[in-house]
Write a protein that holds these residues in place. Structure first.
Motif, PDB file in Angstrom:
ATOM      1  N   GLY A  13     -12.215 -29.272  10.465  1.00  0.00           N
ATOM      2  CA  GLY A  13     -13.010 -28.228  11.535  1.00  0.00           C
ATOM      3  C   GLY A  13     -13.876 -28.836  12.514  1.00  0.00           C
ATOM      4  N   HIS A  14     -14.935 -28.672  12.559  1.00  0.00           N
ATOM      5  CA  HIS A  14     -15.836 -29.370  13.670  1.00  0.00           C
ATOM      6  C   HIS A  14     -17.253 -29.703  13.217  1.00  0.00           C
ATOM      7  CE1 HIS A  14     -12.493 -28.095  16.045  1.00  0.00           C
ATOM      8  NE2 HIS A  14     -12.892 -28.889  17.132  1.00  0.00           N
ATOM      9  N   ASN A  15     -17.883 -29.029  12.394  1.00  0.00           N
ATOM     10  CA  ASN A  15     -19.199 -29.128  12.384  1.00  0.00           C
ATOM     11  C   ASN A  15     -19.628 -30.059  11.240  1.00  0.00           C
ATOM     12  OD1 ASN A  15     -21.918 -28.833  12.025  1.00  0.00           O
ATOM     13  ND2 ASN A  15     -21.824 -26.473  12.498  1.00  0.00           N
ATOM     14  N   CYS A  50      -8.814 -33.106  12.359  1.00  0.00           N
ATOM     15  CA  CYS A  50      -9.384 -32.449  13.825  1.00  0.00           C
ATOM     16  C   CYS A  50     -10.657 -33.175  14.116  1.00  0.00           C
ATOM     17  CB  CYS A  50      -9.232 -30.924  13.828  1.00  0.00           C
ATOM     18  SG  CYS A  50      -7.739 -30.147  13.988  1.00  0.00           S
ATOM     19  N   CYS A  51     -11.523 -32.274  14.348  1.00  0.00           N
ATOM     20  CA  CYS A  51     -12.816 -32.857  15.069  1.00  0.00           C
ATOM     21  C   CYS A  51     -14.139 -33.212  13.859  1.00  0.00           C
ATOM     22  CB  CYS A  51     -13.599 -31.990  15.925  1.00  0.00           C
ATOM     23  SG  CYS A  51     -12.613 -32.425  17.380  1.00  0.00           S
ATOM     24  N   THR A  52     -13.749 -32.308  12.610  1.00  0.00           N
ATOM     25  CA  THR A  52     -14.862 -32.930  11.577  1.00  0.00           C
ATOM     26  C   THR A  52     -14.452 -34.290  11.057  1.00  0.00           C
ATOM     27  OG1 THR A  52     -15.306 -30.665  10.872  1.00  0.00           O
ATOM     28  CG2 THR A  52     -15.346 -32.438   9.139  1.00  0.00           C
ATOM     29  N   GLN A  92     -13.325 -23.490  13.415  1.00  0.00           N
ATOM     30  CA  GLN A  92     -12.394 -23.970  14.677  1.00  0.00           C
ATOM     31  C   GLN A  92     -11.242 -24.710  14.247  1.00  0.00           C
ATOM     32  OE1 GLN A  92     -15.033 -25.561  17.497  1.00  0.00           O
ATOM     33  NE2 GLN A  92     -16.539 -24.053  17.141  1.00  0.00           N
ATOM     34  N   CYS A  93      -9.982 -24.396  14.702  1.00  0.00           N
ATOM     35  CA  CYS A  93      -8.750 -25.428  14.970  1.00  0.00           C
ATOM     36  C   CYS A  93      -7.885 -25.308  13.517  1.00  0.00           C
ATOM     37  CB  CYS A  93      -9.079 -26.553  15.392  1.00  0.00           C
ATOM     38  SG  CYS A  93      -9.368 -26.475  17.215  1.00  0.00           S
ATOM     39  N   ILE A  94      -8.470 -24.314  12.639  1.00  0.00           N
ATOM     40  CA  ILE A  94      -7.832 -24.262  11.263  1.00  0.00           C
ATOM     41  C   ILE A  94      -6.714 -23.216  11.329  1.00  0.00           C
ATOM     42  CG2 ILE A  94      -8.367 -23.934   8.836  1.00  0.00           C
ATOM     43  CD1 ILE A  94     -11.568 -24.504  10.107  1.00  0.00           C
ATOM     44  N   GLY A 114     -11.797 -35.806  20.762  1.00  0.00           N
ATOM     45  CA  GLY A 114     -11.064 -34.684  19.773  1.00  0.00           C
ATOM     46  C   GLY A 114      -9.782 -35.290  19.541  1.00  0.00           C
ATOM     47  N   CYS A 115      -8.538 -34.142  19.564  1.00  0.00           N
ATOM     48  CA  CYS A 115      -7.308 -34.521  19.086  1.00  0.00           C
ATOM     49  C   CYS A 115      -6.594 -35.605  19.693  1.00  0.00           C
ATOM     50  CB  CYS A 115      -6.706 -33.282  18.932  1.00  0.00           C
ATOM     51  SG  CYS A 115      -7.267 -32.413  17.430  1.00  0.00           S
ATOM     52  N   GLY A 116      -7.012 -35.807  21.151  1.00  0.00           N
ATOM     53  CA  GLY A 116      -6.574 -36.817  21.876  1.00  0.00           C
ATOM     54  C   GLY A 116      -6.895 -38.175  21.266  1.00  0.00           C
ATOM     55  N   SER A 157     -15.862 -36.295  18.796  1.00  0.00           N
ATOM     56  CA  SER A 157     -15.207 -35.018  18.558  1.00  0.00           C
ATOM     57  C   SER A 157     -15.123 -34.413  20.033  1.00  0.00           C
ATOM     58  CB  SER A 157     -16.018 -34.082  17.602  1.00  0.00           C
ATOM     59  OG  SER A 157     -17.338 -34.043  18.125  1.00  0.00           O
ATOM     60  N   CYS A 158     -14.905 -33.200  19.869  1.00  0.00           N
ATOM     61  CA  CYS A 158     -14.671 -32.486  21.102  1.00  0.00           C
ATOM     62  C   CYS A 158     -16.024 -32.151  21.827  1.00  0.00           C
ATOM     63  CB  CYS A 158     -14.176 -30.886  20.799  1.00  0.00           C
ATOM     64  SG  CYS A 158     -12.538 -30.710  20.274  1.00  0.00           S
ATOM     65  N   VAL A 159     -17.093 -31.980  21.038  1.00  0.00           N
ATOM     66  CA  VAL A 159     -18.347 -31.663  21.678  1.00  0.00           C
ATOM     67  C   VAL A 159     -18.715 -32.881  22.336  1.00  0.00           C
ATOM     68  CG1 VAL A 159     -19.185 -29.880  20.126  1.00  0.00           C
ATOM     69  CG2 VAL A 159     -19.638 -32.091  19.689  1.00  0.00           C
TER      70      VAL A 159
HETATM   71  S1  MSK Z   1      -9.831 -30.051  17.248  1.00  0.00           S
HETATM   72  S2  MSK Z   1     -10.009 -27.933  20.124  1.00  0.00           S
HETATM   73  S3  MSK Z   1      -7.233 -29.074  18.681  1.00  0.00           S
HETATM   74  S4  MSK Z   1      -8.919 -31.247  20.422  1.00  0.00           S
HETATM   75 FE1  MSK Z   1     -11.505 -30.432  18.239  1.00  0.00          FE
HETATM   76 FE2  MSK Z   1      -8.279 -30.757  18.427  1.00  0.00          FE
HETATM   77 FE3  MSK Z   1      -8.456 -28.869  20.480  1.00  0.00          FE
HETATM   78 FE4  MSK Z   1      -9.250 -28.333  18.144  1.00  0.00          FE
END
Ligand code: MSK
Length: 635
Positions: free
Chosen positions: A260-262, A295-297, A333-335, A476-478, A526-528
């Protein structure tokens, strides 16, 4: 012709297994969805009211207006700025969550959390103009949280959000203010986008896009505050050696994937896992508990603690197909909703944790900061129970993992440069850009998409830019793609960097005690954490006395997919950065909106979108942009 689905070697191992087991993956669903709706791809489908759906005929033979009278320009502009609003909502809600946690820590209400980086807290306070003299840490934390939460509450339209104001060059802020696109309140700006795009409201594409730019800058505000306050609570990243790809999953451990992200949840899960390691061993896992990220978590815990990264976005389902993930713990996010079904094919407990993010078929363990330790213990205990049900005959862990040196926050980049010039750390970077050893800087961000063979565009572009002496940052995922493909190593620098870039990376890395060059691509988080790259750029621009749109700086999202990527790309353009997209944005049904974003933006903002699906050509175009910028600076 069959398109290659992924360049990740783990996918080649696991996709046949998924097929044999009758498990459908993201690539199967992509194939089943063909041909995809051309109206949607062009952005000319309007579902904003129940007179519709309406769609504009792109060939000019059929309807040119929706039933209400909206034309293609209005429909496309409304659709794209709603995407920006959704992206901004995701990032800023994440940020609000962190800010409220900081407030809770300041008030002594959240025993699971503490301020791990007091120096960063003081630096953040100074950045926000908060006087800290004579104040203790809780008081400073309370003041920082208050100033941050004002960005969600301020009702004075003329007063910019605190974080935007503190995070840009003066010239950029003035330029954006002249266009009336500086947000005063994140929530209000997102609400305004939803309101102005209702049936019968704003129909002017230019006005709509300006509203979208304001929303994107609200997204930037949310990202800045999320990054900086997470550093305060969980520590500021510094270089750490770890590993990436599905080979980080261990056959003899209870494997918990955090996704996830947080970081509020994953940080506590990591801590509690350490305390419960013995329980896992008693259950038969001789390697105890192994936390891996997705992902970003995954990026958050990777850059702060060196937790290995198992997968980026497109291979999240494949992590489950290994048959060795005992729990996948997800936040926001992104799950992919499919993970609960795939988890059920194995023994895996898929655990949702956020009240506003549930998945049918998953186990829900509600996470609250007040009860974080208790919640995390329950999650880890669930993983240990699931491990007992694991069928070893169905375990297939691909033997692929790459070393990755990660954790390059602004502080560690500046710290590494300071080993060359303690008085003036940015000087070596600026000198090497000026003399051409480094031609420019590229920030890679964004997702994976099924429109592109997974990770292929990231890797192709990075190798070409490196050979042409471009310094690269990634989030992020890059960043996940580069880590998985071994481009976050010193060996990659030696193999792929052009001679002058290699010499600079070696000088900095050696002086910083890395016994060799910096890794080819610097993992910023991460993305943020795209906000970290902006901080570096603002510091360089301020030192040179120029604005961001003069720097030889470009951004690229070669495999963009999410609405959050639309928001990030748009603020990147608003900040003056030429921004490449390697997937087709859903705006081309309007010539006017396309022109606004790819050409007019250049005059208004200095930044603009550059769309090129071929990664080789995209790298060439970014190199041209960098040279054009260098010429502008006379270097
Ligand atoms: S996790 S927003 S697929 S970068 Fe941040 Fe990856 Fe994009 Fe989700």
């Amino acid at each position: 012709m069959t398109m290659k689905l992924s360049t990740d070697p783990s996918a080649a191992t696991l996709l046949p297994i998924a097929k044999k087991e009758g498990i459908s993956t993201v690539w199967d669903r992509h194939r089943a969805m063909q041909p995809q709706c051309g109206f949607g791809q062009l952005g000319v489908c309007c579902r904003i009211c129940w007179k519709g759906p309406c769609r504009i005929d792109p060939f000019g033979d059929g309807p040119q207006r929706g039933i209400c009278g909206a034309d293609a320009d209005t429909i496309v502009a409304r659709n794209v700025i709603r995407m920006i609003a959704a992206g901004a909502a995701g990032h800023s809600e994440h940020g609000r969550h962190v800010a409220l946690a900081l407030q809770g820590v300041a008030e002594g209400r959240l025993p699971a959390y503490q301020i791990r980086d007091e120096a960063k807290l003081r630096a953040v306070a100074a950045k926000l103009g908060i006087c800290t003299e004579g104040e203790d840490i809780p008081a400073i934390a309370a003041a920082v949280a208050k100033a941050t939460l004002e960005d969600f509450q301020n009702q004075d339209h003329d007063a910019p959000c605190n974080w935007v104001e503190a995070s840009l060059t003066k010239k950029r802020l003035e330029r954006l203010q002249a266009l009336h696109v500086v947000p005063h309140n994140i929530d209000a700006v997102i609400t305004q986008i939803m309101g102005r795009t209702l049936v019968g409201c704003d129909a002017d594409p230019v006005n709509l896009i300006l509203g979208g730019i304001k929303g994107a800058l609200a997204d930037f505000d949310g990202m800045c505050l999320a990054t900086e306050l997470s550093d305060v609570l969980f520590g500021t990243p510094s270089p750490v050696v770890t590993a990436a790809n599905l080979g980080v999953i261990k056959p003899d451990a209870v494997n918990i994937a955090v996704h996830g992200h947080n970081p509020l949840l994953s940080e506590v899960v990591c801590e509690v896992a350490g305390q419960m390691d013995e329980e896992a061993r008693k259950a038969g896992a001789k390697d105890g508990i192994n936390i891996v990220g997705i992902c970003c978590t995954g990026n958050e815990v990777m850059v702060r603690h060196g937790i290995p990264l198992a997968a980026n976005y497109l291979s999240q389902e494949l992590a489950l197909v290994t048959g060795a993930v005992d729990a996948m713990v997800v936040d926001v996010q992104c799950i992919m909703p499919s993970v609960s079904e795939i988890g059920a094919c194995f023994h895996t407990a898929v655990i949702t944790t956020m009240a506003e993010n549930k998945i049918p078929g998953a186990t829900h363990v509600e996470f609250r900061e007040e009860t974080a330790l208790e919640n995390a213990r329950r999650i880890v205990a669930t993983a240990i129970e699931a491990y007992k049900r694991r069928d070893p005959r169905r375990v297939n862990i691909p033997d692929f993992k790459q070393t990755a040196i990660v954790g390059f926050g602004v502080e560690s980049v500046v710290g590494a440069l300071a080993t060359l010039n303690a008085e003036d750390p940015l000087q070596p970077l600026i000198e090497n850009i000026a003399n051409g050893n480094i031609r420019g800087i590229a920030l890679f961000a964004g997702c994976n998409s099924t429109q592109v063979a997974q990770d292929s565009s990231f890797v192709t572009m990075a190798k070409k830019l490196a050979a042409n002496n471009v310094l690269m940052l990634a989030t992020g995922c890059g960043a996940g793609a580069f880590a998985k493909h071994g481009l976050m190593t010193q060996e990659a620098t030696l193999e792929y960097a052009g001679d002058s870039l290699k010499a600079v990376m070696t000088a900095i890395g050696t002086s910083a005690g890395l016994n060799g060059p910096l890794p080819l691509v610097l993992h910023m988080g991460s993305c943020v954490d795209n906000s970290r790259a902006v901080q570096v750029a603002v510091a360089v621009a301020d030192k040179l006395g120029v604005d961001l749109d003069q720097l030889p700086l470009v951004a690229s999202a070669p495999e963009a997919m999410s609405e959050k990527a639309v928001a990030i790309g748009t603020w990147s353009v608003a900040l003056g950065i030429p921004t490449h997209l390697g997937t087709m944005p859903q705006v081309t049904g309007s010539a006017k909106v396309t022109e606004l974003l790819t050409q007019t933006a250049k005059d208004l903002l200095g930044g603009y979108f550059l769309v090129e699906l071929d990664p080789n050509l995209a790298a060439d175009k970014l190199l041209e942009v960098i040279e054009e910028r260098r010429k502008g600076l006379g270097i």
